[in-house]
Design an enzyme around this catalytic site. Structure first.
Site, PDB file in Angstrom:
ATOM      1  N   GLY A  31       0.798  -1.224   0.000  1.00  0.00           N
ATOM      2  CA  GLY A  31       0.000   0.000   0.000  1.00  0.00           C
ATOM      3  C   GLY A  31       0.827   1.269   0.000  1.00  0.00           C
ATOM      4  N   HIS A  37       3.848   1.265  -8.138  1.00  0.00           N
ATOM      5  CA  HIS A  37       2.790   0.256  -7.993  1.00  0.00           C
ATOM      6  C   HIS A  37       1.830   0.311  -9.179  1.00  0.00           C
ATOM      7  CE1 HIS A  37       3.661   1.262  -3.588  1.00  0.00           C
ATOM      8  NE2 HIS A  37       3.895  -0.036  -3.636  1.00  0.00           N
ATOM      9  N   GLN A  61       7.711  -9.934   7.457  1.00  0.00           N
ATOM     10  CA  GLN A  61       8.913  -9.546   6.715  1.00  0.00           C
ATOM     11  C   GLN A  61       9.636  -8.349   7.326  1.00  0.00           C
ATOM     12  OE1 GLN A  61       6.493  -8.942   3.067  1.00  0.00           O
ATOM     13  NE2 GLN A  61       7.782  -7.157   2.700  1.00  0.00           N
ATOM     14  N   GLY A 147       8.192  -5.312  -9.024  1.00  0.00           N
ATOM     15  CA  GLY A 147       9.085  -4.244  -9.477  1.00  0.00           C
ATOM     16  C   GLY A 147      10.549  -4.641  -9.358  1.00  0.00           C
ATOM     17  N   LYS A 184      10.960   5.686  -7.047  1.00  0.00           N
ATOM     18  CA  LYS A 184       9.750   5.942  -6.245  1.00  0.00           C
ATOM     19  C   LYS A 184       9.635   4.885  -5.170  1.00  0.00           C
ATOM     20  CE  LYS A 184       7.281   8.567  -9.591  1.00  0.00           C
ATOM     21  NZ  LYS A 184       6.452   9.708  -9.261  1.00  0.00           N
ATOM     22  N   SER A 185       9.259   5.312  -3.979  1.00  0.00           N
ATOM     23  CA  SER A 185       9.128   4.382  -2.861  1.00  0.00           C
ATOM     24  C   SER A 185       8.156   4.963  -1.842  1.00  0.00           C
ATOM     25  CB  SER A 185      10.494   4.180  -2.190  1.00  0.00           C
ATOM     26  OG  SER A 185      10.340   3.573  -0.930  1.00  0.00           O
ATOM     27  N   ARG A 187       8.486   4.782   1.147  1.00  0.00           N
ATOM     28  CA  ARG A 187       9.279   5.320   2.269  1.00  0.00           C
ATOM     29  C   ARG A 187       9.870   6.697   1.969  1.00  0.00           C
ATOM     30  NH1 ARG A 187      10.686  -0.521   2.882  1.00  0.00           N
ATOM     31  NH2 ARG A 187      10.084  -1.174   4.989  1.00  0.00           N
TER      32      ARG A 187
HETATM   33  P1  AMP Z   1       5.755  -2.560  -1.776  1.00  0.00           P
HETATM   34  O1  AMP Z   1       4.412  -1.955  -1.573  1.00  0.00           O
HETATM   35  O2  AMP Z   1       6.901  -1.652  -1.449  1.00  0.00           O
HETATM   36  O3  AMP Z   1       5.885  -3.937  -1.145  1.00  0.00           O
HETATM   37  O4  AMP Z   1       5.894  -2.800  -3.341  1.00  0.00           O
HETATM   38  C1  AMP Z   1       4.924  -3.570  -4.030  1.00  0.00           C
HETATM   39  C2  AMP Z   1       5.445  -3.852  -5.404  1.00  0.00           C
HETATM   40  O5  AMP Z   1       5.679  -2.626  -6.093  1.00  0.00           O
HETATM   41  C3  AMP Z   1       6.776  -4.618  -5.403  1.00  0.00           C
HETATM   42  O6  AMP Z   1       6.778  -5.565  -6.451  1.00  0.00           O
HETATM   43  C4  AMP Z   1       7.769  -3.527  -5.653  1.00  0.00           C
HETATM   44  O7  AMP Z   1       8.971  -3.979  -6.254  1.00  0.00           O
HETATM   45  C5  AMP Z   1       6.998  -2.632  -6.607  1.00  0.00           C
HETATM   46  N1  AMP Z   1       7.576  -1.303  -6.627  1.00  0.00           N
HETATM   47  C6  AMP Z   1       7.836  -0.500  -5.564  1.00  0.00           C
HETATM   48  N2  AMP Z   1       8.426   0.640  -5.966  1.00  0.00           N
HETATM   49  C7  AMP Z   1       8.565   0.559  -7.309  1.00  0.00           C
HETATM   50  C8  AMP Z   1       9.100   1.417  -8.316  1.00  0.00           C
HETATM   51  N3  AMP Z   1       9.629   2.592  -8.019  1.00  0.00           N
HETATM   52  N4  AMP Z   1       9.042   1.001  -9.603  1.00  0.00           N
HETATM   53  C9  AMP Z   1       8.496  -0.199  -9.922  1.00  0.00           C
HETATM   54  N5  AMP Z   1       7.970  -1.055  -9.024  1.00  0.00           N
HETATM   55  C10 AMP Z   1       8.003  -0.683  -7.733  1.00  0.00           C
END
Ligand code: AMP
Length: 287
Positions: A31, A37, A61, A147, A184-185, A187
């Site tokens: 989320g 995402h 995790q 990602g 992009k993150s 965090r």
């Molecule tokens: P997360 O919510 O951080 O667990 O990410 C969920 C999914 O989105 C994972 O497969 C991540 O690798 C992908 N993801 C997160 N940030 C990026 C990004 N900047 N570009 C592409 N995919 C991303």
């Protein structure tokens, strides 16, 4: 878009979608959605009949002292974005729904985890493979989108589905970046204004390290990352170079290479990587 809170409902729904002969694309997330995402969602919408997204901040995790409690959450905004971008079903279970009691079998990621985030976050990938095995059993996707920003996760999940013969295609999706190169993150919201200005140096360092690797070798490339990151207020958690996706010493003359780094700022630990293919003639090995 329909929101689903119960594991049984999710599984029943997947069965009924599949019985109609439709394909399911799955985007697992924690989320606090951003364009990274949504890029995964777009790939799913383009290649599958039905798109399921999960939002679940998976306690398994996160290690002790990590940011599970304060991981950013905003379900209302997430559900609006998901709907707008074509998600058909949003699976949003409580922790107790996925983990109602002690697990009677525990999964352990055995390969590709002794380096990078696997080494700096012990147990992290055990939590990842556990939750994904549960989610794959509930959603029964034909394809699941991940990602490349989390490249080690892609490698570990490919190992999971191949070891346990889980019938799902793992589709890696390129990292989505801000215009200044910062990956992009979720965090990134925890960066101070000053840190936000410094953070694009991570990707610049990786790009320069790639050139240094191809021209001179591993030591020079790692030195380059250290020099660049030392210009920021962040501390290097790791900077490493491996073959990809095996995450072994890159001794072959050709093949895929990953250069990855994790940098700790005051309230956010950021990771990024670049993956590229080395052709024999451009390789620094065997000279
Ligand atoms: P997360 O919510 O951080 O667990 O990410 C969920 C999914 O989105 C994972 O497969 C991540 O690798 C992908 N993801 C997160 N940030 C990026 C990004 N900047 N570009 C592409 N995919 C991303």
């Amino acid at each position: 878009m329909k929101i689903i809170r119960s594991a049984d409902d999710m599984q029943q729904l997947s069965r009924s979608i599949k019985s109609e002969g439709k394909t399911i694309g799955f985007v697992p997330t924690m989320g606090f959605l951003h364009e990274g995402h949504l890029q995964l969602v777009q790939k799913s919408v383009l290649s599958c009949d039905v798109t399921v997204m999960s939002i679940f901040v998976n306690p398994l995790q996160f290690g002790p002292g990590e940011d599970f409690e304060r991981y950013p959450r905003d379900f209302k905004r997430d559900s609006e974005l998901a709907e707008k971008h074509g998600v058909d079903y949003l699976f949003y279970p409580e922790v107790e729904e996925l983990y109602p009691g002690e697990l009677s079998v525990q999964l352990k990621a055995a390969t590709r985890v002794n380096v990078l985030c696997g080494a700096s976050r012990p147990g992290h990938f055990d939590g990842v493979v556990t939750v994904l095995t549960i989610l794959f059993n509930l959603v029964m996707p034909d394809k699941s989108f991940f990602g490349q920003k989390d490249a080690q996760q892609v490698a570990v999940v490919q190992g999971l589905v191949s070891s346990f013969r889980i019938p799902v295609d793992i589709v890696p999706v390129e990292t989505v970046r801000e215009s200044d190169g910062l990956a992009k993150s979720s965090r990134n919201v925890y960066l101070s204004a000053h840190e936000r200005n410094e953070a694009p140096i991570i990707y610049k360092a990786l790009t320069k390290a790639k050139t240094a690797y191809l021209e001179h070798g591993i030591d020079e490339a790692l030195q380059m990352i250290n020099n660049e990151i030392s210009k920021t207020s962040g501390l290097i958690d790791y900077a490493e170079i491996w073959s990809y996706p095996d995450l072994q010493q890159p001794v072959e003359k050709t093949g895929q290479i990953i250069i990855a780094a994790a940098v700790k700022f005051e309230r956010a630990r950021l990771i990024d990587n670049i993956i590229f293919t080395v052709e024999e003639e451009s390789s620094c090995f065997g000279q």
